[in-house]
Enzyme design. Sequence first.
Site, PDB file in Angstrom:
ATOM      1  N   TYR A  62       0.797  -1.234   0.000  1.00 59.06           N
ATOM      2  CA  TYR A  62       0.000   0.000   0.000  1.00 59.06           C
ATOM      3  C   TYR A  62       0.824   1.276   0.000  1.00 59.06           C
ATOM      4  CZ  TYR A  62       0.667  -0.833   5.059  1.00 59.06           C
ATOM      5  OH  TYR A  62       1.191  -1.102   6.286  1.00 59.06           O
ATOM      6  N   LYS A  63       2.148   1.164  -0.011  1.00 55.36           N
ATOM      7  CA  LYS A  63       2.976   2.376  -0.035  1.00 55.36           C
ATOM      8  C   LYS A  63       3.266   2.743  -1.500  1.00 55.36           C
ATOM      9  CE  LYS A  63       4.452   1.515   4.639  1.00 55.36           C
ATOM     10  NZ  LYS A  63       5.348   0.773   5.521  1.00 55.36           N
TER      11      LYS A  63
HETATM   12  C1  LIG Z   1       4.829   0.101   6.558  1.00 57.13           C
HETATM   13  C2  LIG Z   1       5.747  -0.888   7.142  1.00 57.13           C
HETATM   14  C3  LIG Z   1       5.265  -2.099   7.641  1.00 57.13           C
HETATM   15  C4  LIG Z   1       3.781  -2.363   7.652  1.00 57.13           C
HETATM   16  O1  LIG Z   1       3.447  -3.601   8.152  1.00 57.13           O
HETATM   17  P1  LIG Z   1       1.925  -4.053   8.152  1.00 57.13           P
HETATM   18  O2  LIG Z   1       1.966  -5.453   8.532  1.00 57.13           O
HETATM   19  O3  LIG Z   1       1.392  -3.788   6.774  1.00 57.13           O
HETATM   20  O4  LIG Z   1       1.202  -3.185   9.117  1.00 57.13           O
HETATM   21  C5  LIG Z   1       6.182  -3.016   8.127  1.00 57.13           C
HETATM   22  N1  LIG Z   1       7.511  -2.743   8.130  1.00 57.13           N
HETATM   23  C6  LIG Z   1       8.000  -1.579   7.665  1.00 57.13           C
HETATM   24  C7  LIG Z   1       9.452  -1.325   7.674  1.00 57.13           C
HETATM   25  C8  LIG Z   1       7.128  -0.609   7.178  1.00 57.13           C
HETATM   26  O5  LIG Z   1       7.608   0.550   6.736  1.00 57.13           O
END
Ligand SMILES: *Cc1c(COP(=O)(O)O)cnc(C)c1O
Length: 415
Positions: A222-223
Amino acid sequence: MTRDAALALDAADPLRELRAQFELPPGVIYLDGNSLGVLPRATAARVQQVVRQEWGEGLIRSWNSAGWMTLPQRLGDKIARLVGVGAGELVVADSTSINLFKVLSAALSIAQEASGTRRVILSERSNFPTDLYIAEALARERGFELVLADADELPARLDHRVAVLMLTHVNYRSGRMHDMAALTHAAHQAGALALWDLAHSAGAVPLDLHAARADFAIGCGYKYLNGGPGAPAFVWVHPEHAERFWQPLAGWMGHASPFEFTPGYRPAAGISRYLCGTPAVLSLAALECGVDTVLAAEPLGGMAALRAKSLALTRLFAARVQATCPELVLVSPEDDARRGSQVCFSHPELGYAVVQALIARGVIGDFRSPDILRFGFTPLYLRFVDAWDAAEHLREVMQREEWRRPEFNQRQAVT
Ligand SMILES: *Cc1c(COP(=O)(O)O)cnc(C)c1O
């Protein structure tokens, strides 16, 4: 530099047509694509089609006829192109946190089999908290120890006790980017495995996991991949390791033959054993639209061209803000080679309120506790004039002290 010069850069930008792939709300300069990517134009219609036709009309037949069952692999093959691995080596499933649990667990098993004395997971103190929490919990469960060090100390901390070096390639807060190949090499020299979280790199910087000789990688949908809120994540395991261990979440989708419904677990060949349960079809359909927006850059120079533009955007923004806002301290690296696709500044007290004042002006960045103002630059849809205008807004917020307004000092749950 002038605003007209920024407009001229946009006119000459070979990637400028890619912006039309997105539904950007009018009046917004979006500098948070590193937290939640923008909605692609194709997504709403595609999700509607999956809902109305594939689900509504096809019903259960669509698992075969619409290819739902193989979405984790097919979409994985597309993301594989962005991270430098081959088709069939990467799957899309679950969340980044859950995929980290799977691969870190496999890495600990490999280390344990090789040597009983390697009991340390080494990571960076400023790694994203979910990565540290998952590692802490696994370390407790498996009798390992999580050791944290500052980025510059990492090579010296790689000793005979380290089983796994677990790092996030681009730091979520500072935007600092590790040298993946060099640190992986150092880990291997010390006899440890290297696990990389690509949450802030996939779709943002060129990646070559094979050239870096990485062992495991995970990343976020989602990023920079624009998959939508809570989009599924991805997981890659070097083909040398993929079949060495069962991953711990041995659900039926990772079984060699799920529809035989046999009582015993037999892991699927290769990376498919890293699947767990039923694919999230609606979310995968949305994620595919997002990944396609990045792949659309391939004929225009691909990740290398996106990276060149991203660096030019972040350079421009950082230079303008440094020239006009002396109260803000640049935290992200000035060296292009060490900076991801974001620019961050710190301010000891005003960070949160300044970001809120900017959001009220339509410039959306975010605040990361305790003192970071964070601005992500997605070159697919940002223009040079956006970087220029965003810096001008920030200058006005500081000069007019707009951060003083009480509503900008009220903390919300998501910052
Ligand atoms: C955004 C991000 C996550 C997100 O993890 P989710 O399981 O999707 O909440 C994990 N690790 C890093 C380094 C991130 O930047």
